[in-house]
Motif scaffolding. Structure first.
Motif: not given
Length: 351
Positions: A228-230, A261-266, A268-271
């Motif tokens: 998920t992302a925000h 699409a991958r999970r970021g450091a924060y 619901e952050s997004l890479e």
């Protein structure tokens, strides 16, 4: 207080003047010289020293005033020569020079924008006018093929105007983020399907061309699947759609474009990564690919006659990412082009 500051210089002036006056008084007492002569000598020496110091302070101010007047009249080429001074006037000179550099760059970009917009608008308008003139003069009939050609140019003109309006809203700060939580897989899957449908529709209406390619395979890779992302879904759509459009345009025949699409450091952050198999972007051009109307120097896999787009897509993507406080850039890739996007999600910026 800095040793070369204006306050230090003025303080030194006062101290020197006091020492001169005191020294002359001591000389007068020992030589029995009349005090009126000592007073005159003291005043003259103090005035000479003051004049010397004042000239060193007022001359740069006069130059700064002249440069500021030139800038106000639209001449951004002049610079203040006292930027190397080690006092407050040197800091002010550096500030004025930086301001002149920024204004000169903005003026250059404005002129380039006007020239490029005029060129981009003239091309589809001229083509549309030629088609309609041929129909009116009886040179060609208003058959479906002719109308499809006219429709193609009209659609191209509409896309250009829409992207220019997006840039105008972004520049004026009237675009606000409406961030919300969403699932990444179904969201990106929908964006890819829209890209395929749009390409198919444009192919039916305008024939072959870069914007109507259906031979490029779009692949989606989201990990983990429940990611998920925000973010602002509408603005993120602009980013992904423009990156896909750019990747498809530069892909070889029957090439492959991958959206990762991958999970970021924060939370619901997004890479995101969009990877194609095209000619790639030369390292010397990577810092310019997100500038407006820049189409790069990489050779097109479809020859010189192909439509290279308006050069606004990546600029739109960069602005949308900047609105999120994220980052976008060209990453190293063994083959093709690889563009990375990082969105902060629920970082401290949103707290």
């Amino acid at each position: 207080m800095r040793p070369f500051s204006i306050k230090a210089k003025l303080g030194t002036l006062v101290v020197v003047s006091v020492f001169i006056t005191t020294g002359l008084l001591i000389v007068a007492l020992r030589t029995r010289t009349e005090f009126q002569f000592i007073t005159v000598f003291s005043v003259i020496a103090t005035l000479l020293i003051t004049q010397f110091v004042a000239h060193g302070l007022t001359a740069p101010l006069d130059e700064m005033r002249a440069v500021a007047r030139s800038i106000s009249h639209g001449d951004y080429t002049r610079r203040v020569s006292g930027a190397g001074r080690r006092d407050e006037l040197g800091d002010l000179a550096q500030t004025i020079n930086r301001m002149a550099d920024d204004l000169e760059a903005e003026d250059r970009h404005r002129k380039e924008l006007v020239a490029n917009v005029s060129h981009e608008l003239r091309t589809p308008i001229a083509a549309l006018r030629a088609v309609l003139e041929n129909v009116v003069d009886g040179v060609s009939a208003a058959d479906p093929e002719t109308m499809r050609t006219a429709l193609k140019q009209t659609e191209r003109l509409g896309r250009l105007v829409e992207t220019l309006l997006d840039l105008s809203r972004l520049d004026n700060g009237v675009v606000t983020l409406k961030a919300s939580r969403f699932e990444v897989w179904p969201y990106l899957s929908g964006v890819l399907k829209e890209a395929n449908l749009a390409a198919s529709q444009r192919r039916l209406s305008s024939g072959s061309g870069n914007h109507s390619r259906t031979d490029v395979h779009l692949h989606l890779d989201v990990s983990p699947p429940e990611l998920t992302a925000h973010a602002d879904a509408e603005r993120l759509h602009q980013v992904v759609a423009n990156l896909i459009d750019n990747a498809v345009r530069h892909s070889p025949p029957h090439g492959r474009v991958t959206v990762l699409a991958r999970r970021g450091a924060y939370p619901e952050s997004l890479e995101l990564e969009v990877i194609d198999e095209g000619p790639g972007i030369p390292e010397a051009e990577r810092y310019r690919v997100f500038e407006r109307f820049n189409r790069g120097q990489a050779p097109s896999p479809h020859g010189p006659g192909s439509d290279g787009g308006t050069g606004l897509g990546l600029a739109i993507a960069r602005w949308a990412v900047d609105l999120h406080g994220g980052r976008i850039g060209v990453a190293e890739s063994a083959r093709g082009c690889r563009i990375q996007v990082t969105l902060p999600g629920l970082s401290e910026r949103h707290g």
